[in-house]
Design a protein around this motif. Structure first.
Motif, PDB file in Angstrom:
ATOM      1  N   GLU A   9      -7.684  -0.999  10.047  1.00  0.00           N
ATOM      2  CA  GLU A   9      -6.974  -1.753   9.691  1.00  0.00           C
ATOM      3  C   GLU A   9      -6.572  -1.325   8.018  1.00  0.00           C
ATOM      4  O   GLU A   9      -5.510  -1.585   7.393  1.00  0.00           O
TER       5      GLU A   9
ATOM      6  N   LYS B  19     -13.102  -0.806  13.203  1.00  0.00           N
ATOM      7  CA  LYS B  19     -11.920  -1.687  13.256  1.00  0.00           C
ATOM      8  C   LYS B  19     -11.227  -1.998  12.110  1.00  0.00           C
ATOM      9  O   LYS B  19     -10.232  -1.817  11.683  1.00  0.00           O
ATOM     10  N   ASP B  20     -12.208  -2.545  11.267  1.00  0.00           N
ATOM     11  CA  ASP B  20     -11.857  -3.055   9.928  1.00  0.00           C
ATOM     12  C   ASP B  20     -11.343  -1.826   9.066  1.00  0.00           C
ATOM     13  O   ASP B  20     -10.163  -1.665   8.156  1.00  0.00           O
TER      14      ASP B  20
ATOM     15  N   LYS C 139      -3.121   0.118   6.216  1.00  0.00           N
ATOM     16  CA  LYS C 139      -2.227  -0.718   5.079  1.00  0.00           C
ATOM     17  C   LYS C 139      -2.496  -0.049   3.587  1.00  0.00           C
ATOM     18  O   LYS C 139      -2.048  -0.597   2.728  1.00  0.00           O
TER      19      LYS C 139
END
Lengths: 235, 63
Positions: free
Chosen positions: A212, A208-209, A216
Motif C-alpha cells: 500500500e 500488505k502495508d 502511494k
C-alpha cells in the motif's frame, strides 16, 4: 431407670504453674438433668470430652474427636547477674586500700501463648470423625438403636471412600495441569507451529502495508521510507 | 481482518496451546465464523470438550 450421666474432662495436669498454663485441669462434674430444667456446658476449644453413660445395665462411651487447636506455652526466664567489683591498693606511705562489691540480680519472666493449628486434618478426615461421633451420640441419647449404629458406620465408610476418590481425582487433575505448566513440559512442536502461524500472519500484514505504501509513494525518498518501515515491521 | 485473526485463521485444524483460565490448554480450532471461534479441547478430563470463544479472547501460546 435413672440414668447416670457423667462428664469427664481429660487434660494434662501440670503442677506448680497451673494458673499460667493454657491447658486446664480436669474436673469431674456430675450433673442431674430434670424434665423442667436444662443446662448449657461450655468448654475450652482445646479440650476433648469423653462421655460415659450407663443405661439398662449397658455402658456407652463416646469420645469426641480430638481438638483442632493446641495451645503452646513458652516460658522464658531471663536472668542476668551483674557484678561490679573494684579495688585499689596503693602501697606506700599512708597507703590505703579500698574495695567495693556490688551484685545485682535481674529476673524477667516472659510468657507467650501460641495457638497451634494441628496438621493432618483434611475435610474428609474432619467430616468422618464428626459423623462417627454424632452416631455414637445419637445412640447414647436413645435416638437410634444398636443395629442402626453398625449400618450408619457402614454408610459413613462408603461415603468416605467416595470422598477420598474424588479428592484423588482432583489431585491428579491439579498435578496434570501443573505438569503441563512446568517449563519444558509443553509439546515444543505445537509451540513451534503456533509460532509459525503468528510469524506468517505478521509477515503478511507487513507486506500488505508495504504494498500500500509503495503504491502511494511519490518518489524514491518515500519508497525508501516504505522499505524501512517494512524492515522494522518484520524485525 | 486483523493480523491476530489472520494468525488464528491459519491455525484452524491444527493443535496448539491456548491460555484458558490462566493455564495453557491443548486444543484445536475447528472453525472460525466472524468473531466466534470453536475450540475442541484435547484433554476431556474436565467433562466437556468444546468451547465457543470470542476470537478476541483467544491467547495463543507460542513458546
Amino acid at each position: 431407670m435413672k440414668k447416670c450421666f457423667g462428664v469427664i474432662l481429660i487434660a494434662s495436669i501440670l503442677t506448680g504453674c497451673g494458673s499460667l498454663m493454657s491447658q486446664k485441669e480436669a474436673e469431674l462434674a456430675p450433673t442431674r438433668i430434670t424434665a423442667t430444667t436444662g443446662e448449657m456446658v461450655t468448654l475450652p476449644a482445646q479440650l476433648r470430652t469423653i462421655t460415659n453413660k450407663t443405661s439398662k445395665g449397658s455402658y456407652i462411651s463416646c469420645a469426641e474427636p480430638g481438638p483442632d487447636v493446641a495451645m503452646s506455652d513458652t516460658f522464658k526466664l531471663i536472668t542476668g547477674i551483674t557484678t561490679d567489683t573494684s579495688s585499689s591498693v596503693n602501697n606506700g606511705n599512708g597507703s590505703s586500700a579500698t574495695a567495693g562489691n556490688k551484685i545485682g540480680l535481674n529476673n524477667d519472666l516472659q510468657t507467650s501463648t501460641t495457638a497451634l493449628e494441628l496438621a493432618g486434618r483434611t475435610q474428609t478426615v474432619l467430616l468422618a470423625r464428626e459423623f462417627l461421633y454424632r452416631t455414637c451420640e445419637a445412640a447414647s441419647n436413645g435416638w437410634i438403636e444398636k443395629e442402626d449404629v453398625v449400618k450408619a458406620h457402614d454408610s459413613i465408610l462408603k461415603n468416605i471412600t467416595t470422598l477420598i476418590n474424588t479428592d484423588n481425582k482432583k489431585a491428579e487433575t491439579t498435578a496434570a495441569i501443573a505438569g503441563a505448566v512446568a517449563t519444558g513440559k509443553l509439546d515444543p512442536k505445537l509451540l513451534g507451529n503456533a509460532a509459525t502461524v503468528v510469524s506468517n500472519a505478521i509477515r503478511e500484514a507487513c507486506t500488505k502495508d508495504f504494498e500500500e505504501c509503495i503504491s502511494k509513494a511519490a518518489d524514491e525518498k518515500a519508497k525508501g521510507a516504505c522499505r524501512a518501515n517494512l524492515n522494522k515491521c518484520l524485525d | 481482518m486483523s493480523t491476530f485473526r489472520n494468525a488464528i485463521s491459519a491455525a484452524v485444524g491444527k493443535e496448539a496451546y491456548f491460555l484458558l483460565g490462566g493455564k495453557p490448554m491443548k486444543a484445536t480450532i475447528t472453525k472460525i465464523n466472524d468473531d466466534l471461534a470453536v475450540l475442541k479441547l484435547s484433554d476431556t478430563g474436565a467433562g466437556y470438550s468444546e468451547l465457543a470463544i470470542h476470537v478476541d479472547k483467544l491467547v495463543l501460546v507460542t513458546a
